[in-house]
Design a protein around this motif. Structure first.
Motif, PDB file in Angstrom:
ATOM      1  N   ASP A 187      -4.736  10.995  -5.894  1.00 57.32           N
ATOM      2  CA  ASP A 187      -6.218  10.953  -5.567  1.00 57.32           C
ATOM      3  C   ASP A 187      -6.549   9.735  -6.481  1.00 57.32           C
ATOM      4  OD1 ASP A 187      -5.313  12.041  -7.985  1.00 57.32           O
ATOM      5  OD2 ASP A 187      -7.420  12.509  -8.500  1.00 57.32           O
ATOM      6  N   LYS A 188      -5.736   8.599  -6.994  1.00 56.56           N
ATOM      7  CA  LYS A 188      -6.248   7.703  -7.725  1.00 56.56           C
ATOM      8  C   LYS A 188      -6.166   6.531  -6.982  1.00 56.56           C
ATOM      9  CE  LYS A 188      -7.179   9.668 -11.742  1.00 56.56           C
ATOM     10  NZ  LYS A 188      -6.001  10.102 -12.741  1.00 56.56           N
ATOM     11  N   ILE A 189      -5.848   6.516  -5.597  1.00 64.15           N
ATOM     12  CA  ILE A 189      -5.596   5.372  -4.905  1.00 64.15           C
ATOM     13  C   ILE A 189      -6.747   4.342  -4.643  1.00 64.15           C
ATOM     14  CG2 ILE A 189      -6.177   6.559  -2.481  1.00 64.15           C
ATOM     15  CD1 ILE A 189      -3.419   3.696  -3.106  1.00 64.15           C
ATOM     16  N   ASP A 190      -7.856   5.056  -4.610  1.00 63.49           N
ATOM     17  CA  ASP A 190      -9.099   4.004  -4.344  1.00 63.49           C
ATOM     18  C   ASP A 190      -9.218   3.278  -5.940  1.00 63.49           C
ATOM     19  OD1 ASP A 190      -9.622   4.231  -1.807  1.00 63.49           O
ATOM     20  OD2 ASP A 190     -10.990   6.105  -2.159  1.00 63.49           O
TER      21      ASP A 190
ATOM     22  N   LEU B  64       0.992  -0.971  -0.191  1.00 63.70           N
ATOM     23  CA  LEU B  64      -0.163   0.070  -0.063  1.00 63.70           C
ATOM     24  C   LEU B  64       0.955   1.271  -0.067  1.00 63.70           C
ATOM     25  CD1 LEU B  64      -3.089   0.502   0.145  1.00 63.70           C
ATOM     26  CD2 LEU B  64      -2.979   1.140   2.682  1.00 63.70           C
ATOM     27  N   SER B  65       1.843   1.360   0.847  1.00 64.30           N
ATOM     28  CA  SER B  65       2.797   2.422   0.695  1.00 64.30           C
ATOM     29  C   SER B  65       3.466   2.565  -0.535  1.00 64.30           C
ATOM     30  CB  SER B  65       3.877   2.351   1.971  1.00 64.30           C
ATOM     31  OG  SER B  65       3.579   1.432   2.991  1.00 64.30           O
ATOM     32  N   ASN B  66       3.858   1.496  -1.089  1.00 65.56           N
ATOM     33  CA  ASN B  66       4.698   1.524  -2.235  1.00 65.56           C
ATOM     34  C   ASN B  66       3.591   2.159  -3.463  1.00 65.56           C
ATOM     35  OD1 ASN B  66       6.913   0.537  -1.586  1.00 65.56           O
ATOM     36  ND2 ASN B  66       6.439  -1.609  -2.118  1.00 65.56           N
ATOM     37  N   LEU B  67       2.495   1.565  -3.258  1.00 68.59           N
ATOM     38  CA  LEU B  67       1.538   2.207  -4.352  1.00 68.59           C
ATOM     39  C   LEU B  67       1.246   3.736  -4.127  1.00 68.59           C
ATOM     40  CD1 LEU B  67      -1.273  -0.546  -3.979  1.00 68.59           C
ATOM     41  CD2 LEU B  67       0.203  -0.164  -6.058  1.00 68.59           C
ATOM     42  N   GLU B  68       1.192   4.067  -3.037  1.00 70.64           N
ATOM     43  CA  GLU B  68       0.794   5.430  -2.641  1.00 70.64           C
ATOM     44  C   GLU B  68       2.146   6.004  -2.969  1.00 70.64           C
ATOM     45  OE1 GLU B  68       0.044   5.256   1.364  1.00 70.64           O
ATOM     46  OE2 GLU B  68      -2.269   5.112   1.202  1.00 70.64           O
TER      47      GLU B  68
END
Ligand SMILES: [Co+2]
Ligand SMILES: [Co+2]
Lengths: 471, 471
Positions: free
Chosen positions: A315-318, A301-305
């Motif tokens: 803003d695209k995380i969801d 999750l942190s990597n993606l963020e």
């Protein structure tokens, strides 16, 4: 009869999960005699990220650690975690290197080989399992646990049977992310124990806060061995506390029979040791329950963020989290562990930013065409076609990936000789070079200076510790 | 049918256990609408140490907090923790003060009164229970859980029946120290539910790492309500994570039916809020399992260690731990919670340093002659004799201690008027003065300046936070 056995992970997974795999051998040896007296089923003490960390950060020879621990633990088997055909490195090795590695590890002190593979592809277990069986040591196949529409209890039972047919000595359910829920653990253990007559061990991280309950229910269902960590290095991203499990089962049919006072002495020792590594600890609050919904491990999750932030698309995380479910399905439902978590995650980011599968990463292509092995479920054939086209391949690889790798030990030995400037080299050094060819040269150069040392004075928190993922 | 309900403790016990009860109302109100939407059985949000902390450290009116929370939580009952005849202070109050307090708390927003007493003496519940019943609000009797040779399941069932006969609306097992083991919880809940037809709630701290498993087994045995804390303020000395319990039970007969995504939003909010209070957090590693052997809560252990250090007798800690078991028995097996933990602990230190019962503390004498109420088991009559002699008393007090306290509300009201220099005073101010007569004057003087504010910039760790004990 239904007595439960415990494997303590304090010397490997605990510090890999809590403080970036930094524990040095000198912090292990003073307590080894007491650890050896407990009567553990095993002590997990080698493999995983410890090899990499030892040569990269600790200036410590991992083979030397293994030999010292083996000498200090005459009564307790040392367990190592081995990533199938990847061994402890990040690529598939030829079978002769796998054989040499396992043989040398057995000679130097490994008593139990816990073997796993991100795709649960039995063919990626084959060479390591055969080599380990040849040494006469205990071989355990660890099944990576995932919760996807594909991963029904029946599928896990099927896998368990396949591993049993390969002749392994025991099985493990390996729940890296704390996804295994207590009642599900009960059903899963019941089903596997019914189908396969092998000892079953449960490895379940505490990240989501349910591990103690999961182990308890697993024991009720007939699990034979539970993975725990001495209390002062337990919980959070680590594991259920050893003493807690001992006390929960005391007086019941699952009684471990272990001496709680001896365990408290060990807990007290590691309470002090942990202070040496404070700067490597990440702050972890309570329990991280997000994964129970997103299925995405915290580290991923942190990597993606941060990937999204770099692209100015925070803003695209969801959208990305939703896309991960799509990609995981299209890619044949691989469990989201290293390296598949990164592959699926990055592809989901690409899909959101550039349109679905308009841009495939190199790793996605490799996974899609079978270079990592067989995925659990069927892949989306349209997406596979794209990967084949991009790689100019006619069809997917359906054989064992390592079949394409010619023997390479001789070549690696020559390179190591050149590197060290000597005519003879130890097998251990060849294997160290084989695992981490970029790190080994510096390590060999500096090795004689001896390991680094951490003390409680190092306790100031660092900016960003290079935390290894729990495994 | 067997659906489990949850009470979230995030607004009271969580911050009392994790960061010295410092959470301000302004950090609660922004999330109140979401909390109110969850469908909790209740939100524990008042009482315990929050009243003391509000006027002592936060310059905040606790009654004002209650009214604001009540307005912000129209759909969720607010639970308060009330220490029987002690209310929220540290002495027994006269019945008229107890009645006024309960009546005012009900009027200002308390929906559920959770009442407890360190000795589990039902007579210490009497006045508060009767007053609360009169308000028409829900009354819950909380039984302090201890593991001593006296505290068999039968004894707990007996207590449960006594409270049922007093007409309470529900019961709670209050396990302050994480001593309640899963299988014991199962048996205990089964026995109580069989004997008493009242809703049963379980309050079990996570300190020893077993709380999630304990709650899970309690639910299997028929517990109706479980105490949890939203994940980002869960575990450690706090409680089991709310979302974790929701996910564990999802799809089973215990399914809470709560919306996990709404809970994750709340968790995310408190993940940020927690940063405001970092300097009040004590470092807690993994799980503290020592209490499972010594029965001595962590906070008490540190107190003992510093008492011994002052006396230059740090090497006597093991003797003291053994002596605690003796004193607890001689004193009639009181559960080791505030204030009995301090009384028993200090007496054990005295016994080790000066010889057994050669020197009785004042509090020990009071406890021995019945001034705190009836102890669970019979006391050692030789030791009681010593206390009677020292206090020049003929015999023990066997009536309800509060029977000796004449009504005092009028007198307290006059004192409050004098203090504020006004002719009329609010009942709330009189009660604030009654609870903490030494702190109230300064608070009244400074109240108009408004509450303190903590931000993430306050995050530097302080020397020794005045941590309140979990309760
Ligand atoms: Co692991
Ligand atoms: Co509490």
């Amino acid at each position: 009869m239904a007595k439960v056995k415990l494997t303590d992970l304090v010397l490997r997974d605990a510090h890999q999960s809590l403080f970036a795999t930094r524990m040095v051998t000198d912090d292990m040896l003073p307590i080894a005699a007491k650890l050896d007296k407990v009567g553990y089923y095993a002590l997990e003490a080698w493999g995983g990220a410890t090899f990499d960390s030892a040569i990269r950060f600790l200036n410590e020879d991992p083979w030397d650690r293994l030999k010292k621990l083996h000498a200090a633990l005459p009564n307790t088997p040392i367990m190592m975690l081995l990533r199938g055909q990847n061994l402890l490195g990040y690529r598939h090795y030829a079978d002769d290197v796998v054989a040499k590695f396992v043989e040398t590890a057995a000679k130097d002190g490994v008593g139990i080989f816990r073997i796993f593979d991100a795709l649960n592809d039995p063919r990626n277990f084959k060479a390591a399992t055969e080599a380990a069986k040849k040494t006469g040591k205990h071989v355990q196949a660890a099944i990576s646990y995932a919760t996807t529409p594909f991963h029904t209890i029946d599928k896990y039972v099927e896998l368990a049977k396949q591993f049993a047919d390969m002749g392994v000595d025991s099985l493990c359910i390996k729940d890296m992310a704390g996804l295994l829920k207590p009642f599900d653990a009960y059903d899963l253990v019941k089903a596997i124990k019914k189908a396969v007559d092998l000892p079953l061990e449960i490895h379940s991280h505490s990240t989501t806060g349910m591990s103690v309950s999961t182990l308890e229910k697993a024991a009720e269902a007939g699990a034979d061995i539970l993975d725990t960590v001495i209390s002062s290095l337990s919980m959070g991203t680590s594991h259920s506390p050893t003493e807690t499990m001992v006390e929960i089962f005391k007086g019941t049919e699952y009684d471990t029979g272990l001496d709680i006072n001896l365990l408290l002495e060990i807990a007290s020792y590691f309470r002090e040791v942990r202070k040496h590594y404070k700067k490597f600890e990440s702050s972890f609050l309570g329990a991280d329950t997000r994964i129970l919904v997103s299925q995405v491990p915290g580290g991923m999750l942190s990597n993606l963020e941060s990937q999204l932030k770099e692209q100015g698309a925070s803003d695209k995380i969801d959208d990305v989290l939703k896309e991960i479910a799509v990609v995981q399905k299209d890619f044949g439902y691989p469990p989201l562990v290293t390296p598949t978590s990164q592959i699926v995650g990055t592809q989901a980011v690409f899909n959101v930013l550039f349109g679905r599968y308009n841009k495939l990463t190199g790793e996605s292509m490799d996974l899609l065409v079978g270079k990592y092995g067989k995925t659990p479920a069927d892949k989306n054939s349209e997406v596979v076609k794209k990967a084949l086209e991009a790689l100019k391949m006619e069809k997917e690889i359906t054989h064992r990936p390592a079949d394409d790798i010619p023997n390479e030990y001789g070549k690696l030995e020559e390179e190591t000789k050149k590197l060290l400037g000597t005519d003879t080299v130890s097998t251990e050094d060849v294997l160290t070079y084989a695992m981490f060819p970029k790190v080994a040269p510096d390590f060999f150069k500096n090795r004689s200076k001896g390991p680094v040392k951490f003390t409680a004075e190092d306790a100031a928190p660092a900016a960003t510790p290079a935390a290894a993922a729990p495994a």
